[in-house]
Design an enzyme around this catalytic site. Structure first.
Site, short mmCIF file in Angstrom:
data_model
loop_
_atom_site.label_atom_id
_atom_site.label_comp_id
_atom_site.label_asym_id
_atom_site.label_seq_id
_atom_site.Cartn_x
_atom_site.Cartn_y
_atom_site.Cartn_z
N GLU A 1 0.87 -1.17 0.00
CA GLU A 1 0.00 0.00 0.00
C GLU A 1 0.90 1.21 0.00
O GLU A 1 1.78 1.33 0.85
CB GLU A 1 -0.83 0.03 1.28
CG GLU A 1 -2.26 -0.38 1.12
CD GLU A 1 -2.99 -0.24 2.45
OE1 GLU A 1 -2.76 0.75 3.16
OE2 GLU A 1 -3.76 -1.14 2.77
N ASP B 1 -6.25 9.47 9.52
CA ASP B 1 -4.95 8.96 9.95
C ASP B 1 -4.50 9.51 11.29
O ASP B 1 -4.77 10.65 11.63
CB ASP B 1 -3.89 9.27 8.89
CG ASP B 1 -4.01 8.35 7.69
OD1 ASP B 1 -3.91 7.12 7.90
OD2 ASP B 1 -4.23 8.84 6.57
N TYR C 1 -11.24 -4.26 2.74
CA TYR C 1 -10.37 -3.76 3.80
C TYR C 1 -11.21 -3.62 5.06
O TYR C 1 -12.10 -2.78 5.12
CB TYR C 1 -9.79 -2.41 3.39
CG TYR C 1 -8.66 -1.88 4.24
CD1 TYR C 1 -8.75 -1.83 5.64
CD2 TYR C 1 -7.49 -1.43 3.66
CE1 TYR C 1 -7.71 -1.35 6.41
CE2 TYR C 1 -6.42 -0.94 4.43
CZ TYR C 1 -6.55 -0.90 5.81
OH TYR C 1 -5.52 -0.42 6.57
#
Lengths: 403, 282
Positions: free
Chosen positions: B51, B62, B177
């Site tokens: 990734e 994040d 995911y």
């Protein structure tokens, strides 16, 4: 009956105003946002929710705020009849509380125990902390470390109100970073937390919900102007960062074709310097903080820092409904510089005995430009959306005075 | 239509009877040449899928480690064009390891979704993860991605209710995911039972492989996760190796990353998996 010519039908069911708005959030938040939308739709349809809100607006916030004919300013400018919508007289000194009351009431209805909010100058943070205290809920306000230094009185106010002020050091430590961290904090505590967004931006339903809560401003103006002059106003003027006070004033009049509207972005040191906060004038379509809208950004799509002397306008985006109204040409978007806002601030203090916040000082700068050229029976309403006490140190500094 | 690299890799993993290791690094972190050196070392160190983060000024999903990595890369002048060039250079010597670009929608939107998919496919990109592009908004990117044979990877979170699951996984390709925690990358770690439950929930709705990420920081955690997942994603913990190297602590960035990835790979390969987990996807 559906009116195909209405400007008031948006957003669509997915939160879009034309190509703007929407819901651009991580999957973790998506179910929550859908839940907020459902809860808001239910609250909107519940007369008891409306009644309770009206009660607090009248007895706690102090609404309706006056519609005041600014006679000396009108004489000075020599043209249009200038009225101020006095939202700076609300409890906590700005229009922000209209929205905080609605959102915190919704959070309580959803069974949430904790409110989080982002704040730049601290006005939305103070208003959120105030309503959280009123309802006995815990409150954390995310504020850029840079802004905490610049706005110490508001930081202390929030703490007095029982809120936790969380310094944000990510990015440049300003409003957009505070919003990033508030979203991160929300993702981390989805079960008990409600995110109270301070402007008409963010993922759907926030832009529409905040607009609805702020529309009390325009609804009152409609009635008050009818009482004062027996007709609708001709022109509405408001400043615009994210755009909640402007949306609140404009929305009830969008389908009245005789009512012109002008919104004033912050031109900072001047659009040509690149040091400004004028997303519509100097930005282009992008996606940030959950919605598609005009954004200040570089060629590679990195978001740029905004600049304005007014911390409340210092945001690189704008509410998606404004982007749409801009493209539809229903509202005229202009800008005023730091220097023009400072002049308007001083003029208003001397002529009207009102210290406007630096945010509506931008709107006033536009009134100074346009009022002299309008006929004397032209009714112009400017939203005085905040009071300037919070800005006296900034103004003193800009004028080179030591206080 | 021939299988893409992602499908081939998961088919190979199924044959080997083990979970894969997905390693995240940010493109151009801490600078272009070091970033390229790090990327080149990943396959040999044990990364099964790479990734590659596309740096963004406002990475709202994040945590601190990946935020800092993005800022380092941007400060060193990383752009989307350079990120695609990095993939092209990598592909000139490495044809097998899938590369999935991960990031936020705005830089892709500014590049132009169609042109981006064409250029990304030409560079050798196999998949895209756009964190802030839920299925409801994905069409402008999903259509050109599919046309170029690029998998648009969908994310499922612990908060995703069963009723919403079909909306997320229908039409998905590549892999799913699974976001193991409610939080940002690289912070808390999920309880193993919760991860197993989430993976099982996803498997009721799709036959695609399931990669689990967010909050996996150590080889031991990777090993535990590899028991239930088809692949384990590690990001922040790898990026922290770069951070340490930049701070002058420990070995050079590429060595530090390669060493740590080897430990993670050993962890994933040591997982004690009930065989067979499920029918191979192929």
């Amino acid at each position: 009956m559906t009116n195909v010519n209405t400007f008031r039908a948006g957003p669509d069911e997915r939160g879009h105003f034309g190509p703007y708005g929407g819901r651009y959030v991580a999957e973790t938040l998506m179910p929550l946002i859908l839940e907020v939308e459902q809860a808001y739709n239910a609250a909107k349809a519940d007369p008891a929710f409306r009644a309770e809100m009206d009660h607090y607006l009248a007895h706690y916030v102090g609404r309706p705020s006056p519609l005041y004919f600014a006679e000396r300013l009108t004489d000075h400018l020599g043209g249009a009849k200038v009225y101020f919508k006095r939202d700076e007289l609300n409890h906590t000194g700005a229009h922000k509380i209209n929205n905080c009351l609605g959102q915190v009431m919704l959070a309580r209805r959803m069974g949430k125990k904790r409110i989080i909010a982002e704040t730049g100058a601290g006005q939305h943070g103070v208003a959120t902390a105030t309503i959280a205290a009123l309802f006995g809920m815990s409150c954390s306000v995310y504020m850029g470390a840079t802004d905490i230094e610049r706005q110490k009185p508001n930081v202390f106010r929030m703490r007095l109100l029982g809120a936790e002020v969380v310094p944000v050091t990510s990015g440049a430590g300003t409003l957009k970073d505070a919003m990033n961290d508030a979203l991160r904090a929300w993702v981390a505590r989805v079960d008990d937390t409600f995110y109270c967004i301070g402007t008409v931006a963010g993922p759907h339903p926030y832009p529409a919900m905040v607009r609805d809560f702020q529309s009390v401003i325009g609804d009152e103006v409609r009635q008050q102007m009818q009482a004062a002059e027996g007709r609708l106003p001709d022109t509405l003027v408001a400043c615009i960062g994210g755009g909640s006070n402007a949306m609140g004033l404009f929305y009830p009049f969008l389908d009245d074709p005789s009512v012109a509207m002008t919104a004033v972005e912050a031109a900072g040191h001047g659009i040509e310097t690149g040091q400004h906060a004028a997303s519509l004038t100097g930005g282009r379509l992008g996606v940030l903080h959950g919605n598609a809208t005009y954004l200040l950004q570089d060629a590679d799509g990195q978001i740029q820092e905004a600049h304005s002397i007014s911390a409340g306008l210092d945001y690189p985006g704008i509410g998606p409904e404004h982007s749409w109204l801009h493209d539809m040409k229903r509202v005229t978007y202009v800008s005023a510089t730091d220097a023009e806002a400072l002049e308007a601030f001083q003029l208003c203090a001397k002529l009207e005995g009102i210290l406007p916040a630096l945010e509506p000082s931008h709107a006033l700068a536009q009134v100074r430009k346009m009022a002299p050229g309008l006929p004397k029976d032209h009714l112009l309403v400017m939203n005085m959306c905040g009071r300037g006490d919070k800005d006296v140190f900034t103004v003193a500094g800009a004028l080179g005075m030591d206080i | 239509m021939s299988q893409g690299r992602i499908a081939r890799r998961f088919a190979a993993l199924a044959r080997e009877g083990r979970a894969g290791l997905v390693t995240f690094v940010t493109a151009g972190d801490p600078d272009a040449s070091t970033g390229a050196a790090i990327l080149a070392r990943l396959p040999a160190a044990g990364a099964d899928i790479i990734e590659l983060g596309m740096p963004f000024s406002d990475p709202m999903a994040d945590g601190p480690a990946v935020q800092a990595a993005g800022l380092r890369a941007l400060a060193a002048g990383q752009t989307m064009i350079k990120t695609l060039a990095l993939v092209r250079d990598f592909r000139s010597t490495e044809q097998d390891t899938p590369i999935v670009l991960m990031g936020y929608y705005n830089p892709v939107l500014q590049y132009g979704p169609e042109r981006f998919c064409v250029d990304a496919a030409a560079a050798g990109v196999d998949g895209l993860i756009i964190v802030d592009l839920p299925p409801e908004e994905a069409e402008p990117l999903a259509v050109p991605a599919a046309a170029q044979g690029i998998d648009l990877i969908r994310l499922v979170a612990p908060t995703t209710p069963d009723a919403r699951m079909p909306k997320v996984v229908n039409g998905a390709s590549g892999f799913i995911y699974a976001v193991s925690i409610t939080g940002v990358t690289g912070t808390a770690s999920a309880a193993q039972e919760a991860v197993a439950e989430l993976v099982a929930r996803i498997r009721r709705h799709t036959d695609l492989p399931v990669a689990v990420g967010f909050g996996i920081n150590t080889p031991a955690q990777a090993a535990v996760t590899a028991v239930v997942a088809d692949a384990v994603v590690v990001g922040s913990a790898i990026v922290r190796q770069v951070e340490r190297a930049v701070a002058g602590e420990g070995p050079a960035a590429a060595d530090a990353v390669a060493g740590f990835v080897a430990e993670l790979a050993a962890g994933v390969r040591s997982a004690d998996r009930p065989a067979p987990l499920r029918a191979a996807a192929s």
